[in-house]
Design a protein around this motif. Structure first.
Motif, PDB file in Angstrom:
ATOM      1  N   ALA A 293       1.119  -1.353  -0.025  1.00 40.12           N
ATOM      2  CA  ALA A 293       0.102   0.198   0.103  1.00 40.12           C
ATOM      3  C   ALA A 293       0.897   1.212  -0.072  1.00 40.12           C
ATOM      4  CB  ALA A 293      -0.981   0.116   1.306  1.00 40.12           C
ATOM      5  N   GLN A 294       1.879   1.372   0.817  1.00 45.73           N
ATOM      6  CA  GLN A 294       2.885   2.391   0.896  1.00 45.73           C
ATOM      7  C   GLN A 294       3.541   2.464  -0.632  1.00 45.73           C
ATOM      8  OE1 GLN A 294       5.687   1.698   4.067  1.00 45.73           O
ATOM      9  NE2 GLN A 294       5.570   3.706   4.362  1.00 45.73           N
ATOM     10  N   ALA A 295       3.979   1.479  -1.101  1.00 49.52           N
ATOM     11  CA  ALA A 295       4.919   1.512  -2.308  1.00 49.52           C
ATOM     12  C   ALA A 295       3.748   2.072  -3.341  1.00 49.52           C
ATOM     13  CB  ALA A 295       5.286   0.153  -2.649  1.00 49.52           C
ATOM     14  N   LEU A 296       2.560   1.576  -3.433  1.00 48.86           N
ATOM     15  CA  LEU A 296       1.574   2.038  -4.480  1.00 48.86           C
ATOM     16  C   LEU A 296       1.102   3.477  -4.396  1.00 48.86           C
ATOM     17  CD1 LEU A 296      -0.384   1.017  -6.432  1.00 48.86           C
ATOM     18  CD2 LEU A 296      -2.100   0.921  -4.717  1.00 48.86           C
ATOM     19  N   SER A 297       1.342   3.964  -3.145  1.00 48.27           N
ATOM     20  CA  SER A 297       1.002   5.314  -2.935  1.00 48.27           C
ATOM     21  C   SER A 297       2.063   6.199  -3.308  1.00 48.27           C
ATOM     22  CB  SER A 297       0.692   5.799  -1.521  1.00 48.27           C
ATOM     23  OG  SER A 297       1.400   5.674  -0.644  1.00 48.27           O
ATOM     24  N   ALA A 298       3.465   5.785  -3.246  1.00 46.64           N
ATOM     25  CA  ALA A 298       4.548   6.605  -3.670  1.00 46.64           C
ATOM     26  C   ALA A 298       4.644   6.504  -5.366  1.00 46.64           C
ATOM     27  CB  ALA A 298       5.722   5.902  -3.094  1.00 46.64           C
ATOM     28  N   PHE A 299       4.273   5.341  -5.715  1.00 48.61           N
ATOM     29  CA  PHE A 299       4.450   5.034  -7.469  1.00 48.61           C
ATOM     30  C   PHE A 299       4.089   6.331  -8.184  1.00 48.61           C
ATOM     31  CE2 PHE A 299       3.595   3.139 -11.368  1.00 48.61           C
ATOM     32  CZ  PHE A 299       4.614   2.387 -11.645  1.00 48.61           C
ATOM     33  N   SER A 300       5.208   6.632  -9.110  1.00 48.28           N
ATOM     34  CA  SER A 300       4.694   7.563 -10.104  1.00 48.28           C
ATOM     35  C   SER A 300       4.235   8.953  -9.263  1.00 48.28           C
ATOM     36  CB  SER A 300       3.563   7.062 -11.166  1.00 48.28           C
ATOM     37  OG  SER A 300       3.959   7.832 -12.279  1.00 48.28           O
ATOM     38  N   THR A 301       4.736   9.261  -8.241  1.00 50.75           N
ATOM     39  CA  THR A 301       4.577  10.685  -7.849  1.00 50.75           C
ATOM     40  C   THR A 301       5.766  11.500  -7.663  1.00 50.75           C
ATOM     41  OG1 THR A 301       5.551   9.718  -5.569  1.00 50.75           O
ATOM     42  CG2 THR A 301       2.868   9.764  -5.956  1.00 50.75           C
ATOM     43  N   THR A 302       6.916  11.228  -8.116  1.00 52.45           N
ATOM     44  CA  THR A 302       8.139  11.964  -8.027  1.00 52.45           C
ATOM     45  C   THR A 302       8.131  12.302  -9.753  1.00 52.45           C
ATOM     46  OG1 THR A 302       8.980  10.885  -6.308  1.00 52.45           O
ATOM     47  CG2 THR A 302      10.624  12.127  -7.701  1.00 52.45           C
ATOM     48  N   LYS A 303       7.784  11.116 -10.453  1.00 52.82           N
ATOM     49  CA  LYS A 303       8.157  11.160 -11.825  1.00 52.82           C
ATOM     50  C   LYS A 303       6.662  11.893 -12.284  1.00 52.82           C
ATOM     51  CE  LYS A 303       6.800   7.615 -14.535  1.00 52.82           C
ATOM     52  NZ  LYS A 303       5.472   8.475 -15.189  1.00 52.82           N
ATOM     53  N   PRO A 304       6.867  13.056 -12.953  1.00 53.19           N
ATOM     54  CA  PRO A 304       5.657  13.819 -13.600  1.00 53.19           C
ATOM     55  C   PRO A 304       4.938  13.087 -14.584  1.00 53.19           C
ATOM     56  CG  PRO A 304       7.630  15.237 -13.453  1.00 53.19           C
ATOM     57  CD  PRO A 304       8.003  14.053 -13.318  1.00 53.19           C
ATOM     58  N   ASP A 305       3.669  13.196 -14.806  1.00 53.13           N
ATOM     59  CA  ASP A 305       2.887  12.611 -16.008  1.00 53.13           C
ATOM     60  C   ASP A 305       3.074  13.192 -17.198  1.00 53.13           C
ATOM     61  OD1 ASP A 305       1.524  11.044 -13.863  1.00 53.13           O
ATOM     62  OD2 ASP A 305      -0.163  12.231 -13.821  1.00 53.13           O
ATOM     63  N   ARG A 306       3.679  14.190 -17.406  1.00 52.78           N
ATOM     64  CA  ARG A 306       3.999  14.718 -18.777  1.00 52.78           C
ATOM     65  C   ARG A 306       5.055  14.020 -19.380  1.00 52.78           C
ATOM     66  NH1 ARG A 306       7.284  18.134 -15.595  1.00 52.78           N
ATOM     67  NH2 ARG A 306       9.454  17.940 -16.138  1.00 52.78           N
ATOM     68  N   HIS A 307       5.853  13.025 -18.856  1.00 51.38           N
ATOM     69  CA  HIS A 307       6.495  12.246 -19.670  1.00 51.38           C
ATOM     70  C   HIS A 307       5.996  11.098 -20.259  1.00 51.38           C
ATOM     71  CE1 HIS A 307       9.700  14.637 -18.159  1.00 51.38           C
ATOM     72  NE2 HIS A 307       9.724  14.126 -16.699  1.00 51.38           N
ATOM     73  N   LEU A 308       5.877  11.054 -21.882  1.00 53.87           N
ATOM     74  CA  LEU A 308       4.964  10.182 -22.315  1.00 53.87           C
ATOM     75  C   LEU A 308       5.522   8.781 -22.242  1.00 53.87           C
ATOM     76  CD1 LEU A 308       3.104   9.344 -24.509  1.00 53.87           C
ATOM     77  CD2 LEU A 308       5.015   9.829 -26.487  1.00 53.87           C
ATOM     78  N   PHE A 309       6.779   8.400 -22.036  1.00 53.35           N
ATOM     79  CA  PHE A 309       7.415   7.208 -22.205  1.00 53.35           C
ATOM     80  C   PHE A 309       7.504   6.966 -20.520  1.00 53.35           C
ATOM     81  CE2 PHE A 309       8.462   8.454 -26.511  1.00 53.35           C
ATOM     82  CZ  PHE A 309       8.355   7.142 -27.168  1.00 53.35           C
ATOM     83  N   GLY A 310       7.145   7.850 -19.685  1.00 50.43           N
ATOM     84  CA  GLY A 310       7.282   7.587 -18.353  1.00 50.43           C
ATOM     85  C   GLY A 310       5.902   6.506 -18.073  1.00 50.43           C
ATOM     86  N   LEU A 311       4.760   7.232 -18.848  1.00 49.50           N
ATOM     87  CA  LEU A 311       3.691   6.679 -18.676  1.00 49.50           C
ATOM     88  C   LEU A 311       3.724   5.188 -19.385  1.00 49.50           C
ATOM     89  CD1 LEU A 311       1.381   9.671 -19.830  1.00 49.50           C
ATOM     90  CD2 LEU A 311       1.474   8.839 -17.529  1.00 49.50           C
ATOM     91  N   VAL A 312       4.421   5.255 -20.514  1.00 53.13           N
ATOM     92  CA  VAL A 312       4.447   3.619 -21.098  1.00 53.13           C
ATOM     93  C   VAL A 312       4.977   2.921 -19.971  1.00 53.13           C
ATOM     94  CG1 VAL A 312       5.738   2.639 -22.934  1.00 53.13           C
ATOM     95  CG2 VAL A 312       4.542   4.900 -23.705  1.00 53.13           C
TER      96      VAL A 312
END
Lengths: 420, 261
Positions: free
Chosen positions: A113-132
């Motif tokens: 639960a902790q890991a899930l809440s931290a996932f993708s919070t530092t990495k901004p959503d604007r990075h297309l390949f970050g979303l990939v």
């Protein structure tokens, strides 16, 4: 939308695991994202044709064994991904006290639960390949350092790709209060391969991260990745990025000053030859007061290679007393090489010190000739005259074994470059 | 190594810079141990000759041959020409901030020793040699630590060139207007340095506009270069004639003494 992205989305839809809520969110964003073109600012100088045309595909072959690069006088806790899958046999069983490394799916429910809440919070959503990467990275690894733990042995995260492989790797690192950790990210990729490799770092108050990212893969490899850092009060980070270029090598870094009195140092160097491309988009968000950032980006670009650097420093309204410096220096070796550099400062606080600069120099042919008339070879002369500004950054690497490993590799690459 | 009687042989050399022909049929033979002075008016091609012989980019040889000690010089890269024993003392030595003089000198000596198959000299031994060379050319030892020629006065730069010559021990030295910009004391230092290096197996081409330097470095031969070729040759007394006459006579009778070269 490109066929490649459509296929990625289709593949992602069949994945259902502990990250499902985050993955669904990323899928949603992806399905509404336009495939970048020359008019998309973040990809303006970095065409994605090579991604559209890639023949790389996911290879699931347990017989393929790849090892991280051996470095003299250096040992690390090895986190090796082979074609995107974590090779657990390479990970030591005896981790130092205070350090835990685990696949996300093996965590306890509360840890999950902790890991899930931290996932993708530092990495901004604007990075297309970050979303990939959000939707396709299967073996997501969680690294946790307990508060106060000082881990002396570095952790090395290697993305290892065999010929023609596609790989998506994801690691989430959290440093507890007052802890210390050193992390090396490395890519070792053979031809025609494609990887996305993203690592997120949450650095708690007074913690200290020493970070390296090596992207020395060349040729037909396509690598897109990111290193994203969030710093709390009095947290520190020191990052060194060393890159060559390939058909496409793109790195996004984000440094978020999420606490006061945080200190970030980023030294990046890249050497590009042939028709290589390297693109660094580095963003620093000063969201809180009293933070310091020092960013040095230095490149040597030869032949028909292209470098892209976008360095953005954003100082929010409340981030008073921020000290931020961004410096980009380049050496252009040929008149067909290309350097696209764009420092961007956005300052909304009124009591800050912020400086930036970008320079492009050419090699001094007269000095080169002078040294040659004394018997010094052209390549040696070139190194004597112009390696200094890269060498300075190598000298600043805190890990001496890594510095002494990478120095001759970089120097040799430079010595081989031709003045045109 | 060949034991030819001739150290340098230039035959019918034609060379151009940016498509402009500067050297137009240059012939010159130098035997080991000889000192040849090349004089001539501005624009005659004196400096160009040094650049062509050293293989500078942009200086294109169109025809002719240059043999140094039995080897075809024109086939070699600049650094290989230096390793074969050619040394060019620059009229305007290049400043290289960020590279120390000592590092520069050591790299030069190392490269040439390596090319000859000799062992590398230790840093301590080299420092000793470099300090002695400094002393010989009257430069403070602190100049070894400074950037190459960085902020040196004109005279200091020329003495630094000379120091390189002392350390590299070339077979053929081309001194390109080494006297320009020097006062009489500096001129003497440079001349003494050159004279101390004269030997049966080292030759010199002393390029100069004025006869003054030749009072201190006595040439065996003096040649007059005009419009890219040698138009008159003689012994040391020719330099005094030129000093008295100037170069104006070249314009009135340009080809008169052509065959003497």
């Amino acid at each position: 939308m490109s066929e490649w992205l459509e296929s990625a989305i289709t593949r992602a839809q069949s994945i259902n695991d502990w990250l499902a809520p985050k993955r669904a969110n990323a899928l949603e964003l992806l399905s509404t994202t336009k495939w970048p073109t020359r008019k998309t600012e973040a990809w303006r100088y970095t065409p994605l044709r090579v991604v559209e045309r890639t023949k790389a595909k996911s290879i699931d072959d347990a017989a393929i064994r790849l090892l991280p690069v051996a470095i003299e006088n250096f040992s690390a806790i090895e986190l090796a991904f082979v074609n995107g899958k974590l090779d657990e046999s390479q990970l030591t069983n005896a981790l130092p006290k205070g350090l835990s490394i685990s696949l996300g799916q093996n965590l306890s429910d509360s840890e999950k639960a902790q890991a899930l809440s931290a996932f993708s919070t530092t990495k901004p959503d604007r990075h297309l390949f970050g979303l990939v990467n959000d939707v396709l990275a299967q073996d997501v690894v969680i690294i946790t350092v307990e508060a106060g733990a000082e881990i002396s042995e570095p952790v090395r995260i290697s993305s290892l790709l065999s010929q023609g492989a596609e790989s998506h790797t994801r690691v989430q690192v959290s440093l507890g209060e007052g802890s210390r950790l050193s992390v090396i990210e490395d890519i070792q990729a053979q031809g025609e391969s494609l990887s996305t490799a993203f690592v997120e770092y949450n650095i708690a108050a007074k913690a200290h991260l020493e970070h390296y990212r090596f992207a020395l893969q060349t040729g037909t490899n396509v690598s897109i990745g990111g290193s994203h850092f969030s710093l709390k009060d009095h947290a520190k980070m020191h990052s060194t990025i060393v890159s060559f270029g390939s058909d496409l090598s793109r790195l996004d870094t984000d440094i978020i000053h999420a606490g006061e009195f945080a200190d970030a140092k980023l030294n990046a160097m890249h050497l590009l030859d042939g028709k290589e491309l390297f693109d660094l988009h580095a963003t620093v968000e000063h969201a809180m007061p009293n933070g310091t950032t020092e960013e040095n980006v230095r490149g040597i670009v030869a032949d028909r290679a292209r470098s892209v650097f976008n360095g953005r420093i954003h100082i929010h309204r409340d981030a008073q007393k921020t000290l931020a410096e961004l410096n980009n220096r380049n050496l252009l070796m040929s008149n067909t090489a290309e350097i696209n550099t764009k420092p961007e400062l956005e300052i909304y606080a009124d009591d800050v010190r912020c400086a930036h600069g970008a320079t492009v120099a050419e090699i001094d042919k007269q000095a080169l000739y002078y040294l040659q008339t004394r018997g010094v070879s052209r390549s040696k002369a070139q190194v004597m005259l112009n390696f200094g500004f890269i060498n300075e950054l190598i000298d600043l690497m805190p890990n001496a074994a890594l510095a002494e490993w990478v120095r001759p590799i970089i120097r040799e690459r430079f010595a081989q470059m031709e003045v045109k | 190594m060949s034991n030819t009687e001739t150290l340098l042989s230039i035959k019918e050399l034609h060379a151009s810079v940016e498509e402009k022909q500067i050297i137009k049929g240059l012939n010159l033979e130098i035997k080991p141990g000889e000192v040849h002075a090349i004089m001539g008016p501005n624009g005659a091609g004196k400096s160009t000759m040094g650049y062509v012989l050293s293989g500078r980019d942009g200086y294109n040889v169109e025809s002719g041959s240059v043999i140094l000690d039995g080897e075809d010089l024109l086939e070699m890269e600049t650094e290989d020409r230096a390793r074969a024993g050619l040394f060019l003392a620059f009229q305007y030595p290049v400043e290289i901030p960020g590279v120390s003089n000592l590092e520069f000198l050591k790299a030069s000596v190392d490269a040439q020793r390596e090319a000859r198959g000799e062992d590398a000299i230790t840093s301590a031994d080299f420092l000793k040699e470099a300090k002695a060379a400094c002393k010989q050319v009257n430069l403070p030892v602190s100049f070894l630590k400074r950037g190459v020629n960085e902020g040196f006065s004109g005279g200091e730069k020329k003495r630094n060139e000379l120091m390189q010559m002392l350390l590299l021990k070339p077979k053929l030295c081309i001194l390109d207007e080494t006297d320009s910009g020097l006062d009489i004391d500096a001129l003497q230092v440079v001349a003494e340095g050159v004279n101390s290096q004269r030997s049966a197996d080292r030759s010199f081409i002393v390029v100069t506009h004025y006869q003054r330097l030749l009072d201190y470095i006595k040439p065996d031969f003096v040649h007059v270069l005009s419009e890219g070729k040698i138009v008159k040759s003689g012994d040391a007394s020719l330099a005094h004639e030129l000093e008295a006459q100037g170069y104006a006579w070249l314009q009135t009778a340009p080809a008169e003494d052509e065959l003497e070269g």
